[in-house]
Design an enzyme around this catalytic site. Sequence first.
Site, short mmCIF file in Angstrom:
data_model
loop_
_atom_site.label_atom_id
_atom_site.label_comp_id
_atom_site.label_asym_id
_atom_site.label_seq_id
_atom_site.Cartn_x
_atom_site.Cartn_y
_atom_site.Cartn_z
N SER A 143 0.85 -1.20 0.00
CA SER A 143 0.00 0.00 0.00
C SER A 143 0.88 1.24 0.00
O SER A 143 2.03 1.20 0.45
CB SER A 143 -0.87 0.03 1.25
OG SER A 143 -1.51 1.29 1.39
N TYR A 157 -2.19 -1.69 10.42
CA TYR A 157 -2.29 -1.81 8.97
C TYR A 157 -1.03 -1.25 8.30
O TYR A 157 -0.44 -1.89 7.42
CB TYR A 157 -3.53 -1.06 8.48
CG TYR A 157 -3.77 -1.17 6.99
CD1 TYR A 157 -4.38 -2.29 6.45
CD2 TYR A 157 -3.38 -0.15 6.12
CE1 TYR A 157 -4.60 -2.41 5.08
CE2 TYR A 157 -3.60 -0.24 4.77
CZ TYR A 157 -4.21 -1.37 4.24
OH TYR A 157 -4.42 -1.47 2.89
P1 NAD Z 1 -11.76 -5.77 -0.19
O1 NAD Z 1 -12.20 -5.72 1.24
O2 NAD Z 1 -12.70 -5.29 -1.25
O3 NAD Z 1 -11.32 -7.28 -0.54
C1 NAD Z 1 -10.52 -8.02 0.33
C2 NAD Z 1 -10.90 -9.50 0.21
O4 NAD Z 1 -10.04 -10.24 1.07
C3 NAD Z 1 -12.33 -9.79 0.65
O5 NAD Z 1 -12.99 -10.57 -0.31
C4 NAD Z 1 -12.16 -10.56 1.95
O6 NAD Z 1 -13.20 -11.51 2.20
C5 NAD Z 1 -10.81 -11.23 1.72
N1 NAD Z 1 -10.19 -11.64 2.97
C6 NAD Z 1 -10.11 -10.94 4.14
N2 NAD Z 1 -9.51 -11.68 5.07
C7 NAD Z 1 -9.19 -12.86 4.49
C8 NAD Z 1 -8.52 -14.02 4.95
N3 NAD Z 1 -8.11 -14.13 6.22
N4 NAD Z 1 -8.35 -15.05 4.09
C9 NAD Z 1 -8.80 -14.96 2.81
N5 NAD Z 1 -9.42 -13.88 2.32
C10 NAD Z 1 -9.61 -12.84 3.16
O7 NAD Z 1 -10.40 -4.98 -0.23
P2 NAD Z 1 -9.50 -4.38 -1.42
O8 NAD Z 1 -9.58 -2.92 -1.35
O9 NAD Z 1 -9.74 -5.08 -2.69
O10 NAD Z 1 -8.07 -4.79 -0.83
C11 NAD Z 1 -7.25 -5.78 -1.41
C12 NAD Z 1 -5.84 -5.52 -0.94
O11 NAD Z 1 -5.44 -4.21 -1.32
C13 NAD Z 1 -5.64 -5.60 0.57
O12 NAD Z 1 -4.41 -6.24 0.85
C14 NAD Z 1 -5.57 -4.15 0.97
O13 NAD Z 1 -4.87 -3.95 2.16
C15 NAD Z 1 -4.87 -3.54 -0.22
N6 NAD Z 1 -5.03 -2.09 -0.39
C16 NAD Z 1 -6.26 -1.54 -0.47
C17 NAD Z 1 -6.37 -0.15 -0.60
C18 NAD Z 1 -7.71 0.53 -0.66
O14 NAD Z 1 -7.77 1.75 -0.58
N7 NAD Z 1 -8.80 -0.21 -0.77
C19 NAD Z 1 -5.23 0.63 -0.67
C20 NAD Z 1 -3.98 0.03 -0.61
C21 NAD Z 1 -3.90 -1.34 -0.46
#
Ligand code: NAD
Length: 257
Positions: A143, A157
């Site tokens: 991130s 986080y």
């Molecule tokens: P999201 O919440 O839409 O999707 C995350 C998915 O991970 C969900 O389907 C959830 O059920 C699954 N998940 C959670 N815990 C789990 C576990 N223990 N085992 C298996 N699956 C699990 O989130 P997103 O925004 O698509 O995030 C995806 C990645 O991107 C994450 O690592 C997040 O930290 C990172 N990220 C997101 C952002 C943002 O602004 N959304 C920014 C930077 C990084």
Amino acid sequence: MRLKNKVALVTGGASGIGREAAILFAQEGAKVVIVDVNTREGNRIVKAIKAKNQVAGFCRVDVSVEQDCKRMMAYAKRKFGGLHILFNNAGIMHGGDGDTQSTDEAVWDLTMNINVKGVFFGCKYGIPLMRASGGGSIINTASFVAHLGAATPQIAYTASKGAVLAMSRELAVIHARENIRVNALSPGPLRTELLMKFLNTEEKKHRRLVHIPMGRFGEAKEMAKAALFLASDESSYMTGTEFLVDGGITAAYITPE
Ligand code: NAD
């Protein structure tokens, strides 16, 4: 097709970045294993992919559980014969994550277990299969917060994403001679469920938006396209580095009004 004859495994594939990446990878010819704790959504996406005559399967896995991660690799081998692309993308941002004073140990541990140990387990059990498949590409979702601190903190986080970035570099160095590339994908703030649940008022959203030069949140589809580049042979000389896809947030000192 950019991923023809490849097998890809995407963790967190039932929502946000993972869902869009699974759909795009399948469209580009990969056989995709969608891994998530959300069985209903995971199966729904598999069904949608198959309806387009593309190939996917779902495996219910909690990435923080070692046996589950062993099982997802056995599934990839049994169902599709190997592994070439591992997208360690599952992650959480806990509502109870704040500064050191307000964050409970349980929130810290849960965040580290999913966001960091999940990547470690993915690599621990994915690398032998990838090696046996002739090599491939690992993409770990970090991130922009691995680079920038915020006054509205999410201490666990932020620490977890710094760890993912550092781990990705070391993995890349260790496995470079095995035709296994490892890179981090570092998204900026996205309009996905994960962040929108956290920024749950217009004021909180606005507070984040003022720091993004492009003046908008990113989309999961935009991250999927970046992941596709890292997954494909187009990034063949790229390893141990980071793809920052962040609307300019890490470049900004002052943003336009
Ligand atoms: P999201 O919440 O839409 O999707 C995350 C998915 O991970 C969900 O389907 C959830 O059920 C699954 N998940 C959670 N815990 C789990 C576990 N223990 N085992 C298996 N699956 C699990 O989130 P997103 O925004 O698509 O995030 C995806 C990645 O991107 C994450 O690592 C997040 O930290 C990172 N990220 C997101 C952002 C943002 O602004 N959304 C920014 C930077 C990084």
